[in-house]
Design an enzyme around this catalytic site. Structure first.
Site, PDB file in Angstrom:
ATOM      1  N   HIS A   1       0.839  -1.199   0.000  1.00 23.32           N
ATOM      2  CA  HIS A   1       0.000   0.000   0.000  1.00 23.32           C
ATOM      3  C   HIS A   1       0.873   1.248   0.000  1.00 23.32           C
ATOM      4  O   HIS A   1       0.391   2.369   0.148  1.00 23.32           O
ATOM      5  CB  HIS A   1      -0.902  -0.039   1.251  1.00 23.32           C
TER       6      HIS A   1
ATOM      7  N   LYS B   1       3.310   4.295  -1.182  1.00 28.92           N
ATOM      8  CA  LYS B   1       3.478   5.226  -2.289  1.00 28.92           C
ATOM      9  C   LYS B   1       4.831   5.887  -2.086  1.00 28.92           C
ATOM     10  O   LYS B   1       5.004   6.703  -1.179  1.00 28.92           O
ATOM     11  CB  LYS B   1       2.382   6.292  -2.314  1.00 28.92           C
TER      12      LYS B   1
ATOM     13  N   ASP C   1      17.144  10.181  -7.777  1.00 28.43           N
ATOM     14  CA  ASP C   1      18.584  10.355  -7.563  1.00 28.43           C
ATOM     15  C   ASP C   1      18.999  10.176  -6.102  1.00 28.43           C
ATOM     16  O   ASP C   1      20.081  10.616  -5.705  1.00 28.43           O
ATOM     17  CB  ASP C   1      19.058  11.731  -8.065  1.00 28.43           C
TER      18      ASP C   1
ATOM     19  N   HIS D   1      -9.094  11.316   1.968  1.00 26.93           N
ATOM     20  CA  HIS D   1      -8.148  10.206   1.838  1.00 26.93           C
ATOM     21  C   HIS D   1      -6.838  10.470   2.587  1.00 26.93           C
ATOM     22  O   HIS D   1      -5.910   9.674   2.516  1.00 26.93           O
ATOM     23  CB  HIS D   1      -7.858   9.955   0.351  1.00 26.93           C
TER      24      HIS D   1
ATOM     25  N   LYS E   1      -4.010  10.755   5.525  1.00 25.50           N
ATOM     26  CA  LYS E   1      -3.634   9.893   6.651  1.00 25.50           C
ATOM     27  C   LYS E   1      -2.548  10.620   7.440  1.00 25.50           C
ATOM     28  O   LYS E   1      -1.361  10.490   7.137  1.00 25.50           O
ATOM     29  CB  LYS E   1      -3.137   8.550   6.140  1.00 25.50           C
TER      30      LYS E   1
ATOM     31  N   ASP F   1       0.863  18.031  19.387  1.00 30.34           N
ATOM     32  CA  ASP F   1       1.436  19.283  19.879  1.00 30.34           C
ATOM     33  C   ASP F   1       2.086  20.034  18.725  1.00 30.34           C
ATOM     34  O   ASP F   1       1.584  20.028  17.605  1.00 30.34           O
ATOM     35  CB  ASP F   1       2.418  18.999  21.018  1.00 30.34           C
TER      36      ASP F   1
END
Length: 481
Positions: free
Chosen positions: A222, A224, A229, A401, A403, A408
């Site tokens: 899952h 991404k 470089d 979508h 996450k 603080d």
């Protein structure tokens, strides 16, 4: 049609067969040593599916999975960071004890140390994210590595494919790792230009029976990840799909991503290379001549960053633990955004305990996610959260979508993991933990902006009996979600 009555011998035989089936299935599931609630849920669910349950569990149930860390790769990455790590250890002496403990937890749980970045940039929305990724890909001179759960052959997917083909034609090494289930719409015709240009393409956990007798329908990557470089990296919630781009679709998902520059990128690189070696079977020792370019010496920055990975190959659930530890460390605020909220007992206890001790705990979820059963399960937790003092909002504008977690002014997390069992235990995920205000403040500002498109969930809101019953049933299934 009246079915003939079975003889006593047939009834006895079927009863014995069913009892034997339940016994074998129960032993098989129990030996997986999963969480008791999840284990009992599987046993009770499959007991209602005589014999067919065996097939369901074989293909969809938990599996033991081994994915070796590439120790030589990690040792080489750490060797490049020894001066930086020494400086960070000195700086950590001035950090709050809670942050020091969090950093140690992350390192012990997944093996990746705190590193640093010269810059971190919060990217709000798919359009801004895609523009930044395309810019980094165009600027790459040695290699481009990409790992995605969803890569669609749509407008944005085709544009990125064509850019990768162009860069490969200019001598840049391109490796593309796609999840076989999430990117199932990618076919041979779409990949042909990539392969013709010399782009290396691999699939993670092919779902077809072929190389393995038992296809892996769970345990997806899952993650991404984009690394250019070895110096610029990206991670977060945005997949390669028009569903994330408001320029193409007005109803596009609302999401955020993170751009990282500096030495912390080498741990995104390490994660990608380990996944690449696992998916392809390639011996990374063959890449030794390329490692200086893949793990370059870069300037140490002033922003402490820790890349945290988790997956079914690591029973310690590092990202889950880091969320719980971060919430426990909060003294002023803990603001959580997630599209799927199905917490286990430790996470639920952390949120409610923080609120009960006076911390400003806020939860932002979509009013309607792309999974009705997950949305129903999430709603089933609202009453006890609100009773403990947690403020709950539902994002109304579009599908949310993002996450993220802000604690603080000293800690912010952004990554690919949802706040649910599947992300914490079943999928391969990655998160970036940024210690200090550099990400916490812009992420908090983004949270407050998102509240303008949200509605507060009230304690005594009107709900029909059937709605409450559906939510309660969905909660019973939450260990399986």
């Amino acid at each position: 049609m009246i079915l003939p009555e079975l003889s006593q011998e047939w009834k006895t035989g079927l009863s014995l067969a069913w009892s034997g089936y339940i016994a074998v299935l129960s032993v098989w599931i129990v030996m997986q040593k999963r969480a008791p609630v999840s284990t009992m849920s599987w046993i009770l669910s499959l007991a209602l599916l005589p014999f067919a349950g065996f097939i369901v569990y074989y293909f969809l149930g938990p599996q033991r999975l081994r994915k070796q860390r590439v120790k030589r790769l990690r040792s080489r990455a750490k060797a490049h960071t020894q001066p930086e790590l020494a400086r960070l250890r000195d700086a950590a002496q001035n950090a709050p004890p809670a942050l020091q403990q969090m950093a140690r937890l992350g390192t012990a749980a997944c093996g990746l140390p705190v590193s640093s970045a010269t810059g971190v940039e919060l990217l709000s929305g798919g359009a801004r994210t895609f523009d930044a990724i395309f810019e980094a890909v165009r600027a790459a001179r040695d290699h481009i590595h990409l790992e995605y759960y969803i890569f669609e052959p749509d407008r944005i997917g085709t544009a990125l494919r064509d850019l990768l083909v162009e860069r490969a034609g200019q001598g840049v090494a391109v490796r593309l790792l796609l999840d076989a289930l999430g990117s199932k719409r990618i076919g041979r015709k779409f990949m042909a230009p990539l392969l013709a240009a010399g782009v290396q393409v691999a699939l993670f956990h092919d779902t077809r029976i072929g190389r393995r007798l038992r296809p892996v329908t769970n345990y997806r990557t899952h993650r991404k990840i984009v690394v250019c470089d070895g110096r610029v990296g990206f991670t977060g919630g945005v997949n390669i799909t028009d569903e994330e781009d408001k320029r193409t679709r007005p109803d596009a998902y609302h999401d955020v991503h993170l751009r990282i520059e500096g030495s912390a990128v080498r741990w995104l690189q390490t994660t990608f290379l380990e996944d690449w070696a696992y998916a392809t079977g390639e011996d990374l020792r063959n890449m030794d001549p390329l490692m200086d370019a893949m793990l370059p010496q870069v300037e140490a920055g002033n922003i402490p960053v820790q890349i945290v990975t988790s997956g079914p190959d690591n029973a310690l659930e590092p990202i889950h633990r880091m969320h719980v530890e971060a919430i426990h460390s909060a003294s002023e605020r803990a603001w959580l955004t997630t599209p799927y909220f199905v917490p286990g007992e430790p996470a639920l206890m952390a949120l409610t305990s923080a609120a009960l001790r006076g911390v400003d705990v806020r939860l932002l979820v979509p009013r309607r996610s792309d999974s009705a059963i997950v949305s129903a399960a999430a709603r089933s937790y609202f009453d006890e959260l609100i009773a403990a003092g947690v403020k709950v909002w539902e994002y109304k504008a579009r599908m949310l979508h993002s996450k993220t977690l802000v604690v603080d002014d000293h800690c912010a997390m952004i990554g690919t993991a949802n706040f649910d069992n599947r992300s914490f235990r079943l999928n391969f995920e990655v998160s970036a933990v940024v210690y200090g205000p550099e990400l916490a403040r812009p992420l908090a500002a983004q949270f407050e902006t998102d509240l303008h498109s949200s509605g507060a969930v009230r304690a005594h809101r009107p709900q029909s009996f059937w709605r409450r019953l559906g939510d309660a049933i969905a909660r019973l299934l939450s260990p399986l979600l």
